[in-house]
Design a protein around this motif. Structure first.
Motif, short mmCIF file in Angstrom:
data_model
loop_
_atom_site.label_atom_id
_atom_site.label_comp_id
_atom_site.label_asym_id
_atom_site.label_seq_id
_atom_site.Cartn_x
_atom_site.Cartn_y
_atom_site.Cartn_z
N GLY A 185 0.81 -1.21 0.00
CA GLY A 185 0.00 0.00 0.00
C GLY A 185 0.84 1.26 0.00
N LEU A 186 1.91 1.27 0.78
CA LEU A 186 2.77 2.45 0.85
C LEU A 186 3.63 2.58 -0.41
N ALA A 187 3.94 1.46 -1.07
CA ALA A 187 4.64 1.54 -2.36
C ALA A 187 3.75 2.19 -3.41
N ALA A 188 2.46 1.82 -3.40
CA ALA A 188 1.52 2.46 -4.33
C ALA A 188 1.39 3.95 -4.02
N ALA A 189 1.35 4.27 -2.72
CA ALA A 189 1.27 5.67 -2.32
C ALA A 189 2.51 6.43 -2.77
N ARG A 190 3.69 5.84 -2.55
CA ARG A 190 4.94 6.48 -2.98
C ARG A 190 4.93 6.75 -4.47
N HIS A 191 4.47 5.76 -5.24
CA HIS A 191 4.38 5.93 -6.69
C HIS A 191 3.51 7.13 -7.04
N GLN A 192 2.31 7.17 -6.46
CA GLN A 192 1.33 8.16 -6.89
C GLN A 192 1.70 9.58 -6.47
N VAL A 193 2.12 9.75 -5.21
CA VAL A 193 2.41 11.12 -4.78
C VAL A 193 3.61 11.70 -5.51
N LEU A 194 4.56 10.85 -5.92
CA LEU A 194 5.69 11.35 -6.70
C LEU A 194 5.31 11.55 -8.16
N ALA A 195 4.46 10.67 -8.69
CA ALA A 195 3.98 10.86 -10.06
C ALA A 195 3.20 12.17 -10.18
N ASP A 196 2.48 12.52 -9.11
CA ASP A 196 1.69 13.76 -9.14
C ASP A 196 2.57 15.01 -9.26
N VAL A 197 3.83 14.89 -8.87
CA VAL A 197 4.75 16.04 -9.00
C VAL A 197 5.79 15.78 -10.09
N GLY A 198 5.48 14.81 -10.98
CA GLY A 198 6.30 14.61 -12.17
C GLY A 198 7.52 13.75 -11.99
N TRP A 199 7.54 12.90 -10.94
CA TRP A 199 8.72 12.06 -10.70
C TRP A 199 8.37 10.59 -10.85
N ASP A 200 9.13 9.87 -11.69
CA ASP A 200 8.93 8.44 -11.92
C ASP A 200 9.86 7.67 -10.98
N VAL A 201 9.34 7.29 -9.82
CA VAL A 201 10.20 6.67 -8.81
C VAL A 201 10.64 5.27 -9.20
N GLU A 202 9.82 4.57 -9.96
CA GLU A 202 10.20 3.21 -10.37
C GLU A 202 11.39 3.24 -11.32
N ARG A 203 11.49 4.27 -12.13
CA ARG A 203 12.59 4.37 -13.08
C ARG A 203 13.79 5.12 -12.50
N ARG A 204 13.52 6.15 -11.72
CA ARG A 204 14.59 7.05 -11.29
C ARG A 204 15.00 6.84 -9.83
N GLY A 205 14.22 6.09 -9.07
CA GLY A 205 14.54 5.87 -7.68
C GLY A 205 14.26 7.11 -6.84
N LEU A 206 14.84 7.13 -5.63
CA LEU A 206 14.58 8.22 -4.70
C LEU A 206 15.69 9.27 -4.68
N LEU A 207 16.87 8.96 -5.23
CA LEU A 207 17.96 9.94 -5.23
C LEU A 207 17.56 11.13 -6.10
N GLY A 208 17.47 12.29 -5.49
CA GLY A 208 17.08 13.49 -6.21
C GLY A 208 15.59 13.70 -6.29
N ALA A 209 14.81 12.78 -5.74
CA ALA A 209 13.34 12.91 -5.81
C ALA A 209 12.85 14.00 -4.87
N PRO A 210 11.71 14.60 -5.17
CA PRO A 210 11.11 15.54 -4.22
C PRO A 210 10.86 14.84 -2.90
N PRO A 211 11.06 15.53 -1.79
CA PRO A 211 10.83 14.89 -0.49
C PRO A 211 9.36 14.54 -0.30
N ILE A 212 9.14 13.41 0.38
CA ILE A 212 7.79 12.94 0.69
C ILE A 212 7.55 13.10 2.18
N ARG A 213 6.42 13.65 2.52
CA ARG A 213 6.00 13.70 3.92
C ARG A 213 5.24 12.41 4.24
N VAL A 214 5.54 11.82 5.37
CA VAL A 214 4.77 10.68 5.86
C VAL A 214 4.28 11.04 7.26
#
Length: 456
Positions: free
Chosen positions: A145-174
């Motif tokens: 569930g949290l993997a799906a959440a991580r995907h969506q909240v980063l996709a919403d700001v234009g970041w493909d976490v599955e392809r690019r990973g978390l290095l350099g990604a916008p910070p996520i609040r949990v």
């Protein structure tokens, strides 16, 4: 009778005999772990061993270390026993030896998951379009569930976490309640977010998240995509967060709501307790166990997601929404496992055995028995410290040292089994009533044993 039928028959007969013995056998007894390990040890034989002899040796080695956790007086760790039809289905699943990766590797296994998933969503009040992944437990379900959440909240700001990973990604609040289950933190570690990312929200008197504090954290925190973890069923008290108000609040801030409902989500299955999880349908993802309150065999749990595309993108091989027949993600596309056991057969069988009314009756009966525990132990002069809203009872026996002594004595006695916990800085006995076979007589017998041992 051929050799395979005889071997399987011997195994089934022993398993049935063990299950028949549960009401009468000691629930837990002291075990010499070194001796138990020694019984399983020794050099690996060079030559093959006849299967019947292997089975006999396994039974002899294991028997002294078996715990009656599937029985009616085991009240630890929020576990249930396994329903007869579900157990029999699990025996068949082992015999069929399917690997439930997709509809090519086992069409029947995937069909059973699809049907059982639809029934589960109906029982729990989860929207029917949601995806349902069959996983091992709520650790896995929360991670999915949290993997799906991580995907969506980063996709919403234009970041493909599955392809690019978390290095350099916008910070996520949990954001999560301070009394969240430990599996949430472990999932965050596994997903590369880390446990320190959590912004904790204070809990109210019975352990549910405090809405005013949640509102403040959402309003005053740093900008950026947010995942909020809510809870249906505090593991100590059974308290449920006010899901409707919390979901609406989080969505006003553009966040994703994940609900950890390991056992408490089953409150939705009964008209008597459904109000405790009002608004659960507004969440974005949900985690729920089957081997707890639904009384399915280990291991069985479910990861639901209101956005199947995000679910499959997070978990599939290509992160490009690999689809099964009919354009719906299935099987391994929704879990972290590829070579998956066909656990959907037991889920299907358990739900068929109980039916909608049976699931509701199971929830109601366990809640009533928890209240019986609380009333009986209060009458005996002990302190029940939580409001008993579901199937969890917290009991104090004076100071922490005495409480721990009582818990240890109960576990050694064998009449029943309850665990110890720390809640609000106090050591307490935690009693969880989750087994379909527990009766009023089992509760009364357990109350008498606890009272006897606490007054020695």
């Amino acid at each position: 009778m051929d050799e395979l039928s005889r071997l399987f028959g011997l195994a089934a007969d022993h398993a049935a005999g063990f299950r028949r013995s549960l009401p009468d056998r000691p629930v837990g007894v002291p075990v010499d772990q070194d001796a138990l390990t020694e019984a399983f040890s020794g050099p690996l034989p060079a030559a093959p061993t006849p299967p019947e002899r292997v089975l006999a040796e396994l039974i002899a080695a294991a028997e002294p270390g078996l715990v009656a956790n599937a029985g009616p007086r085991y009240f630890g760790f929020v576990v249930g026993g396994a329903l007869p039809a579900a157990t029999a289905a699990d025996i068949l699943a082992a015999g069929w030896d399917q690997f439930a990766t997709n509809a090519v590797t086992s069409p029947a296994a995937i069909a059973a998951e699809a049907a059982a998933g639809a029934w589960l969503k109906e029982l729990l009040g989860i929207p029917s379009p949601a995806s349902a992944g069959f996983v091992t437990g709520c650790q896995a379900a929360n991670t999915v569930g949290l993997a799906a959440a991580r995907h969506q909240v980063l996709a919403d700001v234009g970041w493909d976490v599955e392809r690019r990973g978390l290095l350099g990604a916008p910070p996520i609040r949990v954001i999560a309640g301070e009394e969240r289950h430990v599996t949430i933190d472990r999932s965050l570690r596994l997903l590369g977010l880390g446990a320190d990312v959590v912004e904790p929200v204070p809990a109210g008197p019975n352990g549910a998240i405090d809405l005013a504090s949640l509102r403040k954290v959402l309003r005053e925190g740093s900008p950026g995509p947010a995942i909020v973890c809510l809870q249906a069923g505090n593991v100590n008290t059974g308290a449920c967060d006010r899901l409707r108000e919390a979901c609406e609040l989080v969505h006003q801030h553009g966040g994703w709501v994940h609900v950890d409902g390991a056992f408490g989500l089953w409150a939705a299955a009964s008209p008597a307790t459904r109000h405790l999880v009002d608004g659960l349908e507004l969440a974005d993802s949900w985690a729920c166990d089957g081997h707890k309150w639904l009384n399915l065999p280990y291991d069985s749990a479910f990861a639901f997601c209101a956005r199947p595309g995000a679910h499959a993108a997070a978990m599939s091989y290509t992160a490009s929404y690999l689809v099964g027949s009919g354009g719906v993600p299935l099987g391994a596309e929704l879990t972290a496992e590829s070579s998956r056991r066909a656990r959907g057969f037991a889920v299907w069988a358990g739900l068929r055995e109980l039916g909608r009314d049976g699931v509701a009756a199971l929830v109601d009966r366990c809640c009533a028995l928890a209240r019986r525990f609380a009333a009986g132990l209060t009458s005996a002069g002990f302190e029940v410290v939580n409001e008993v809203v579901l199937n969890q009872v917290l009991v104090g026996f004076g100071d922490d040292a005495r409480t721990d002594r009582v818990v240890a004595a109960v576990q050694a006695d064998g009449t029943c089994w309850a665990g110890g916990t720390t809640w609000r800085g106090r050591r307490l006995m935690r009693i969880s009533v989750s087994n379909a076979t527990t009766t009023e007589a089992d509760v009364d017998r357990s109350i008498a044993a606890i009272t006897r041992l606490a007054t020695l």
